[in-house]
Motif scaffolding. Structure first.
Motif, mmCIF file in Angstrom:
data_model
loop_
_atom_site.group_PDB
_atom_site.id
_atom_site.type_symbol
_atom_site.label_atom_id
_atom_site.label_comp_id
_atom_site.label_asym_id
_atom_site.label_seq_id
_atom_site.Cartn_x
_atom_site.Cartn_y
_atom_site.Cartn_z
ATOM 1 N N LEU A 294 32.858 10.052 -20.647
ATOM 2 C CA LEU A 294 33.889 8.910 -20.387
ATOM 3 C C LEU A 294 33.900 7.939 -21.276
ATOM 4 C CD1 LEU A 294 36.266 7.880 -18.459
ATOM 5 C CD2 LEU A 294 34.268 6.582 -17.303
ATOM 6 N N THR A 295 32.808 7.597 -22.182
ATOM 7 C CA THR A 295 32.857 6.608 -23.029
ATOM 8 C C THR A 295 33.607 7.007 -24.622
ATOM 9 O OG1 THR A 295 30.428 5.879 -22.381
ATOM 10 C CG2 THR A 295 30.951 5.465 -24.829
ATOM 11 N N GLY A 296 33.432 8.200 -24.644
ATOM 12 C CA GLY A 296 34.190 9.197 -25.683
ATOM 13 C C GLY A 296 35.481 9.064 -25.632
ATOM 14 N N GLU B 161 22.070 4.518 -21.235
ATOM 15 C CA GLU B 161 21.571 4.185 -19.971
ATOM 16 C C GLU B 161 22.673 3.633 -18.930
ATOM 17 O OE1 GLU B 161 18.681 1.010 -19.939
ATOM 18 O OE2 GLU B 161 17.302 2.183 -21.436
ATOM 19 N N LEU B 162 22.514 3.928 -17.621
ATOM 20 C CA LEU B 162 23.445 3.744 -16.604
ATOM 21 C C LEU B 162 23.053 2.777 -15.746
ATOM 22 C CD1 LEU B 162 24.240 7.640 -15.454
ATOM 23 C CD2 LEU B 162 25.626 6.035 -17.159
ATOM 24 N N PRO B 163 24.070 1.790 -15.166
ATOM 25 C CA PRO B 163 23.580 0.639 -14.356
ATOM 26 C C PRO B 163 23.298 1.212 -13.011
ATOM 27 C CG PRO B 163 25.991 0.740 -14.840
ATOM 28 C CD PRO B 163 25.390 1.726 -15.617
ATOM 29 N N GLU B 164 22.565 0.552 -12.295
ATOM 30 C CA GLU B 164 22.299 0.967 -10.918
ATOM 31 C C GLU B 164 23.234 0.545 -9.948
ATOM 32 O OE1 GLU B 164 18.319 0.170 -10.151
ATOM 33 O OE2 GLU B 164 17.378 1.539 -11.424
ATOM 34 N N GLY C 175 36.039 13.126 -25.283
ATOM 35 C CA GLY C 175 35.273 13.515 -24.140
ATOM 36 C C GLY C 175 33.947 14.205 -24.639
ATOM 37 N N ILE C 176 34.438 15.504 -25.279
ATOM 38 C CA ILE C 176 33.329 16.492 -25.711
ATOM 39 C C ILE C 176 32.432 15.757 -26.754
ATOM 40 C CG2 ILE C 176 32.856 18.399 -26.917
ATOM 41 C CD1 ILE C 176 35.345 19.380 -25.935
ATOM 42 N N LEU C 177 32.914 14.908 -27.876
ATOM 43 C CA LEU C 177 32.103 14.099 -28.753
ATOM 44 C C LEU C 177 31.635 13.055 -28.068
ATOM 45 C CD1 LEU C 177 34.890 14.093 -31.645
ATOM 46 C CD2 LEU C 177 32.635 15.393 -31.484
ATOM 47 N N GLY C 178 32.136 12.439 -27.165
ATOM 48 C CA GLY C 178 31.321 11.340 -26.288
ATOM 49 C C GLY C 178 30.084 11.816 -25.611
ATOM 50 N N PHE C 179 30.208 13.026 -24.914
ATOM 51 C CA PHE C 179 28.983 13.804 -24.431
ATOM 52 C C PHE C 179 27.934 13.883 -25.391
ATOM 53 C CE2 PHE C 179 26.762 17.848 -23.817
ATOM 54 C CZ PHE C 179 25.873 17.280 -22.663
ATOM 55 N N PRO D 34 34.028 11.415 -1.698
ATOM 56 C CA PRO D 34 32.639 11.973 -1.115
ATOM 57 C C PRO D 34 31.324 12.341 -1.930
ATOM 58 C CG PRO D 34 34.765 12.973 -0.250
ATOM 59 C CD PRO D 34 35.196 12.046 -1.335
ATOM 60 N N PHE D 35 31.889 12.381 -3.255
ATOM 61 C CA PHE D 35 30.605 12.892 -3.904
ATOM 62 C C PHE D 35 30.097 11.671 -5.245
ATOM 63 C CE2 PHE D 35 33.417 16.560 -3.318
ATOM 64 C CZ PHE D 35 32.655 17.403 -2.844
ATOM 65 N N TRP D 36 30.583 10.627 -5.014
ATOM 66 C CA TRP D 36 30.786 9.559 -5.869
ATOM 67 C C TRP D 36 29.118 9.249 -6.071
ATOM 68 C CZ3 TRP D 36 31.557 7.639 -10.312
ATOM 69 C CH2 TRP D 36 31.402 6.445 -10.615
ATOM 70 N N ASN D 37 28.495 9.257 -4.823
ATOM 71 C CA ASN D 37 27.042 8.491 -4.736
ATOM 72 C C ASN D 37 26.273 9.538 -5.529
ATOM 73 O OD1 ASN D 37 27.599 6.044 -3.179
ATOM 74 N ND2 ASN D 37 27.422 7.591 -1.212
ATOM 75 N N ASP D 38 26.618 10.903 -5.746
ATOM 76 C CA ASP D 38 25.725 11.722 -6.764
ATOM 77 C C ASP D 38 26.146 11.586 -8.054
ATOM 78 O OD1 ASP D 38 24.340 12.808 -4.648
ATOM 79 O OD2 ASP D 38 25.717 13.999 -3.931
ATOM 80 N N LEU D 39 27.584 11.437 -8.353
ATOM 81 C CA LEU D 39 28.253 11.426 -9.695
ATOM 82 C C LEU D 39 27.834 10.543 -10.484
ATOM 83 C CD1 LEU D 39 31.806 12.985 -8.867
ATOM 84 C CD2 LEU D 39 30.103 14.062 -9.940
ATOM 85 N N ARG D 40 27.923 9.111 -9.830
ATOM 86 C CA ARG D 40 27.580 7.977 -10.735
ATOM 87 C C ARG D 40 26.233 8.023 -11.526
ATOM 88 N NH1 ARG D 40 24.617 4.403 -7.893
ATOM 89 N NH2 ARG D 40 24.294 4.625 -5.600
ATOM 90 N N THR D 41 25.197 9.062 -11.197
ATOM 91 C CA THR D 41 24.118 8.991 -11.769
ATOM 92 C C THR D 41 23.984 9.873 -12.948
ATOM 93 O OG1 THR D 41 23.173 10.550 -10.134
ATOM 94 C CG2 THR D 41 22.840 8.214 -9.491
ATOM 95 N N LYS D 42 25.138 10.517 -13.260
ATOM 96 C CA LYS D 42 25.219 11.844 -14.320
ATOM 97 C C LYS D 42 25.246 11.072 -15.599
ATOM 98 C CE LYS D 42 24.348 14.913 -11.110
ATOM 99 N NZ LYS D 42 23.428 15.753 -11.007
ATOM 100 N N HIS D 43 24.261 11.035 -16.283
ATOM 101 C CA HIS D 43 24.608 10.641 -17.746
ATOM 102 C C HIS D 43 25.744 11.434 -18.510
ATOM 103 C CE1 HIS D 43 20.786 7.917 -17.885
ATOM 104 N NE2 HIS D 43 20.555 8.579 -16.862
#
Length: 394
Positions: free
Chosen positions: A329-331, A182-185, A171-175, A314-323
């Motif tokens: 998660l990609t890592g 880019e993130l999907p909208e 996860g650290i290396l992935g970051f 409750p926080f997903w709408n904000d979290l999903r935009t965080k690169h």
């Protein structure tokens, strides 16, 4: 919270139970069944909202398809709706696997041909899962590198703590490597939970994760040990049901709770039942400590999913935009492929393959899955029958 009628809740449970009885084919197939039933037929939510729910559940550890079903139940009927959707979807496979556990405990099946067939089909299923996941989760050289290094580290260590450390490091290396991706909208999703509820749920999630190992050390009891093991594994599994295999194996086999033979046979049987693969926990709990152990194991395995969903929704709408979160998660997803690759060799291959005949059976099973695209439950049945037949004529 909005009040719902008994009929409303009954509908959620009945629909989910029907899906639990008929949803063969693994997480991707489950999502297809959900879309057909919940989106197209009943119109409980639209396509874009459903896609965002899938994105959310891929972001969280745990069984993605089950979490999507739970989320839809929560959208439809709050927390009770989520619980009913989970019970309906998981109960059929829990019952089937606990009955199978009862059977193998009553009969001496360790050397039987059909028992060996279940172990062999596990090799084919995991190899198939690695190929499919690898296409999506390791499409480039950096992620392939992460997967290979993760596999090598895990191959040289039998510790569950090392596996957790590998996931965190990935996860650290992935970051560091993928934070500019880019993130999907997506659309905002509205859930019947307040942010205060989310904070409490996340506090409970991390609290249990920290306290349960300490309680297990201080209090001797098989149920305490089961809760600690299955809650911890259910909290850290990224990448879907198959990834639970190496983590659980390292927790229950080396300490003598279950033999490798029984573990792999149960994993093979789990491919032949509908519903989520995480219900494999009910089989393991039943083998370890009877009916009570099976119930405790499956509840502990899925509890992190409920706490995480209530905590993050409750926080997903904000979290999903965080690169940064997406990059980490990609890592992690790349390391998951390495985790499975290591498990394919040890314990699956080393425990199941002992002869040329075994390898031939695996080739046939894998070909049915990969090239002929046959459902896993059918391949399990055909593999067992094939191995029994070859044993009789050899």
């Amino acid at each position: 919270m909005k009040a719902y009628s008994f009929k409303h809740y009954l509908e959620i449970f009945v629909v989910a139970t029907r899906l639990g009885l008929t949803s063969f084919g693994g997480p991707v197939a489950h999502l297809g069944f959900f879309q057909e039933e919940y989106v197209k037929r009943r119109k409980w939510l639209d396509d874009r909202t459903y896609a965002d729910l899938i994105a959310l559940c891929q972001f969280l550890p745990g069984p993605a398809s089950s979490q999507v079903g739970i989320s839809i139940g929560m959208v439809r009927g709050g927390l009770p709706g989520g619980i009913l959707a989970w019970i309906g979807f998981t109960l059929p496979s829990v019952i089937a696997l606990m009955l199978f556990a009862y059977f193998v405990l009553q009969a001496d099946v360790g050397t039987s041909a059909w028992f060996q067939g279940l172990k062999l089909v596990a090799v084919a299923v995991v190899a198939h899962a690695i190929l499919n996941m690898g296409k999506n989760l390791t499409p480039d050289r950096p992620r392939i590198f992460l997967a290979i290094v993760s596999a090598i580290i895990i191959l040289f260590s039998q510790s569950a703590l090392i596996q957790i450390a590998v996931i965190i490091l990935a996860g650290i290396l992935g970051f560091m490597l993928f934070r500019k991706m880019e993130l999907p909208e997506g659309n905002d999703i509205h859930f019947p939970f307040k942010k205060r509820t989310g904070v409490i749920s996340l506090f409970l999630f991390f609290g249990f994760l920290a306290v349960l190992p300490l309680i297990n050390q201080m209090v001797s009891g098989i149920y305490v040990q089961i809760v600690d093991i299955f809650y911890r594994v259910g909290s850290i599994v990224f990448g879907g049901g198959h990834v639970v295999l190496p983590l659980l194996e390292k927790e229950v086999v080396p300490n003598g709770l279950i033999s490798e033979e029984l573990f792999l046979a149960g994993y093979g049987a789990a491919q032949a039942v509908p519903g989520p693969l995480f219900t494999f926990s009910s089989y393991l709990g039943m083998v370890i400590s009877g009916f009570g152990g099976g119930i405790v194991a499956v509840l502990a395995m899925f509890l992190p999913s409920f706490l995480l969903l209530m905590g993050v929704l409750p926080f997903w709408n904000d979290l999903r935009t965080k690169h940064s979160i997406r990059a980490a998660l990609t890592g992690v997803n790349a390391a998951v492929v390495g985790l499975l690759l290591a498990a394919l060799y040890d314990p699956i291959w080393t425990s199941a393959v002992h002869s040329t005949k075994d390898f031939a059976v695996i080739l046939i099973s894998f070909s049915l899955l990969y090239f002929w695209r046959q459902p896993a439950w059918l391949v399990v049945i055909l593999t067992v029958l094939l191995n029994v037949t070859l044993s009789l004529i050899s």
